[in-house]
Every structure is written in structure tokens, then in C-alpha cells.
Design a protein around this motif. Structure first.
Motif, mmCIF file in Angstrom:
data_model
loop_
_atom_site.group_PDB
_atom_site.id
_atom_site.type_symbol
_atom_site.label_atom_id
_atom_site.label_comp_id
_atom_site.label_asym_id
_atom_site.label_seq_id
_atom_site.Cartn_x
_atom_site.Cartn_y
_atom_site.Cartn_z
ATOM 1 N N LEU A 168 0.916 -1.207 0.085
ATOM 2 C CA LEU A 168 -0.130 0.039 0.126
ATOM 3 C C LEU A 168 0.829 1.159 -0.044
ATOM 4 N N GLN A 169 2.053 1.109 0.684
ATOM 5 C CA GLN A 169 2.995 2.292 0.584
ATOM 6 C C GLN A 169 3.298 2.700 -0.578
ATOM 7 N N GLN A 170 3.913 1.658 -1.377
ATOM 8 C CA GLN A 170 4.346 1.800 -3.012
ATOM 9 C C GLN A 170 3.336 2.361 -3.710
ATOM 10 N N LEU A 171 1.906 1.947 -3.551
ATOM 11 C CA LEU A 171 0.622 2.142 -4.227
ATOM 12 C C LEU A 171 0.736 3.726 -4.339
ATOM 13 N N LEU A 172 0.727 4.312 -2.991
ATOM 14 C CA LEU A 172 0.450 5.558 -2.812
ATOM 15 C C LEU A 172 1.567 6.598 -3.133
ATOM 16 N N LYS A 173 2.716 5.952 -3.703
ATOM 17 C CA LYS A 173 3.840 6.885 -4.325
ATOM 18 C C LYS A 173 3.361 7.131 -5.682
ATOM 19 N N ARG A 174 2.511 6.470 -6.383
ATOM 20 C CA ARG A 174 2.295 6.826 -7.577
ATOM 21 C C ARG A 174 1.823 8.247 -7.811
ATOM 22 N N ASN A 175 2.282 8.843 -8.840
ATOM 23 C CA ASN A 175 2.173 10.071 -9.317
ATOM 24 C C ASN A 175 0.649 10.827 -9.533
ATOM 25 N N GLU A 176 -0.033 9.674 -9.830
ATOM 26 C CA GLU A 176 -1.739 10.200 -10.006
ATOM 27 C C GLU A 176 -2.226 10.115 -8.741
ATOM 28 N N LEU A 177 -1.493 9.566 -7.670
ATOM 29 C CA LEU A 177 -2.212 9.380 -6.279
ATOM 30 C C LEU A 177 -1.588 10.385 -5.191
ATOM 31 N N ARG A 178 -0.980 11.441 -5.804
ATOM 32 C CA ARG A 178 0.098 12.313 -4.991
ATOM 33 C C ARG A 178 -1.114 13.203 -3.987
ATOM 34 N N GLN A 179 -2.039 13.692 -4.566
ATOM 35 C CA GLN A 179 -3.017 14.513 -3.823
ATOM 36 C C GLN A 179 -3.702 13.705 -2.662
ATOM 37 N N LEU A 180 -3.946 12.508 -2.864
ATOM 38 C CA LEU A 180 -4.332 11.554 -1.769
ATOM 39 C C LEU A 180 -3.335 11.463 -0.648
ATOM 40 N N ALA A 181 -2.007 11.180 -1.294
ATOM 41 C CA ALA A 181 -0.841 10.863 -0.192
ATOM 42 C C ALA A 181 -0.683 11.960 0.611
#
Length: 301
Positions: A168-181
Motif C-alpha cells: 500500500l505504501q508503494q501504491l500511494l507513491k504513484r504520481n496520480e495519487l500524490r493528492q491523496l498521499a
């Protein structure tokens, strides 16, 4: 099978999530404190990660117990859903009446946002908890972020708890999810138990079942940490099998060789031997380094 033989009133090492056997190690308490703090903040997301069997479910259940009575909780236990399926599930969890003939992202989103506003006006908090969140698709995570856009001047009307494995940590490092992170106000990675905590964990569960930690020899408890790597679920599986083996052999104490035999049955002989060798390698490396330093200092004298 072995309960009466060892004087136990219940199976202390069942993998069923019985709250009577809940053991909150210092690591679990710290994880709970992080999540509790995060839910009190104004942001929309808190996150708990950890390897399989480290006790994430234990922490999440304790968190639910501590939420105020004015909190409505929606639980997502199967996150392998499309965005529209997830929104429909959230509606079901929040007891929102929907028309199956109007299934669309906008329809479900409007229904949920209206429910969030109604809860807020009624003095209620709304929490969405997603287990196994590492399986969420990026577009589904983005949809969750959009749900948290509804807010007052002080706080979000929906708080989301993401629970998952390290992926899950790796998933949230994706560029399209930066706002969520950027909206995650608290995150904690739950590590396995250390050697002292393993002993305390086993002792706690035995005490609840009116047993005694002496049923496992001191050598067994020491090797237990090395073989299980401190993962509670693995400890339960191996202790349960070890007690069964000791009973079939009519042994009053689970000695080290019995526990290792149980571990080989559950994990496989190759895995057990590898974990034992890893420990020995570290010991030999430590001895070698100590000898090298000692020799160097002696030569300088």
C-alpha cells in the motif's frame, strides 16, 4: 484435544479474532495512538500498514471500540471492487437507500455526500475503514479522495482509514495519487513483536486460558522468536501445533525439539532451517567483528 491435558479452559492459540485474547504490545499501542490522533485531525485519511499476521486487524478493532458512540462506521472488507461497486458498498454500509436502476458514479456520490452532510448536522462523525487496501485500484482510491472533499471550515466530513500490507505504501507513491498521499494525516507501519514481546504475548494468551507459560520451556520460547520472526499469527499456528504434538507424545512440557517439529510441519523444514541459520550467521559475524576489533586494539597497545 490438548486442553484438558494442559489444564486449559480454552484454546489460547486459536487464530479466530477473539477479543478476550487481545494483546496490545507497545508497538500496537503506538499504532493505535497514531490512528486515533489522525482521526482527530482535520485531514481525510489515516493509514496503517504491516506484514501479514502482524496484528493490523487487532489494532483496527481496538480503534473501533474507542470511537465515540456518535460515529457511524462503514467497513469495506473486500476492496477488489470497481469505483462504482465501492460507492455502492459504501451506500450499503451507511444504510443509504438507493435505486438499482440509477447506478452511476454521480448518483452514488450524491447520495453519500448527502448522508455525510446529514450526519454532520446531526452531530455524528462518519468513518470509512478499508481493509486489505493494497488491492484498491488507483481510480478507486481517487474516488475515495473525492468523497473527502466535502468539508467544513474545520474538518472533513468523512475520515478514511486505510489498512493494508506494505504494498500500500508503494501504491500511494504513484504520481496520480500524490493528492491523496498529501491528505494522510497519520501513518504507521506495524512491525513484528521483538523477543521480549513474544514471551509476553504467549504468556498473556496462556493466562487468559488459565494456563501457565511454563508449558513451554525457556529454550522453546527463545527459539520461538527466531522461527516465527515475531509474527503473532505464525506464533498462534506453531504453538497450537506444538501443544498438539506434546499431547500426542504425553509430554508435560513443550521442549525445543517438539516446537521445531511443529514448525517444520507448518512452515516446512527448509524455511525453519533457513531462519535458524540466519540467526547463527549473525552470531558468527558478531564474534568475528569483535575479534577483529580486539585484535586491532591489542596490536595498537
Amino acid at each position: 484435544m490438548f486442553l484438558q491435558y494442559f489444564g486449559l479452559t480454552d484454546n489460547p492459540f486459536s487464530i479466530a479474532p477473539n477479543p478476550d485474547y487481545l494483546y496490545m504490545s507497545p508497538r500496537h499501542k503506538e499504532a493505535l495512538a497514531h490512528l486515533t490522533f489522525g482521526l482527530r485531525e482535520s485531514g481525510g485519511f489515516v493509514m496503517l500498514t504491516g506484514e501479514v499476521g502482524t496484528g493490523k486487524t487487532t489494532v483496527s478493532r481496538k480503534l473501533l471500540q474507542q470511537l465515540p458512540d456518535s460515529t457511524q462506521v462503514a467497513m469495506i472488507l473486500n476492496p477488489t471492487l470497481s469505483a462504482i461497486e465501492l460507492l455502492a458498498t459504501v451506500c450499503d454500509e451507511l444504510n443509504i437507500e438507493t435505486d438499482p436502476n440509477q447506478a452511476s458514479l454521480k448518483y452514488f456520490t450524491d447520495k453519500i455526500l448527502r448522508k455525510l452532510a446529514d450526519n454532520h448536522n446531526a452531530g455524528k462523525n462518519t468513518v470509512l475503514m478499508v481493509d486489505e487496501a493494497q488491492h484498491l485500484l488507483p481510480e478507486v482510491l481517487e474516488q475515495l479522495r473525492l468523497l473527502t472533499n466535502l468539508e467544513t471550515n474545520r474538518e472533513k466530513l468523512l475520515k478514511v482509514v486505510l489498512i493494508g500490507q506494505p504494498e500500500l505504501q508503494q501504491l500511494l507513491k504513484r504520481n496520480e495519487l500524490r493528492q491523496l498521499a498529501q491528505r494522510i494525516t497519520a501513518r504507521y507501519h506495524l512491525l513484528p513483536l521483538n523477543a521480549d514481546e513474544v514471551k509476553a504475548y504467549v504468556n498473556h494468551r496462556l493466562n487468559v486460558a488459565n494456563g501457565d507459560v511454563s508449558v513451554f520451556s525457556p529454550a522453546t520460547v527463545r527459539v520461538m522468536y527466531r522461527v516465527t520472526a515475531g509474527i503473532p499469527r505464525v506464533i498462534n499456528l506453531l504453538c497450537d501445533r506444538a501443544l498438539t504434538l506434546a499431547f500426542t507424545q504425553q509430554k508435560p512440557v513443550v521442549k525445543k525439539h517438539i516446537f521445531l517439529a511443529a514448525a517444520e510441519q507448518i512452515l516446512g523444514e527448509d524455511v525453519v532451517q533457513q531462519r535458524l541459520r540466519s540467526r547463527q550467521t549473525l552470531i558468527y559475524a558478531g564474534i568475528f567483528c569483535t575479534a577483529m576489533v580486539g585484535g586491532y586494539l591489542w596490536g595498537m597497545a
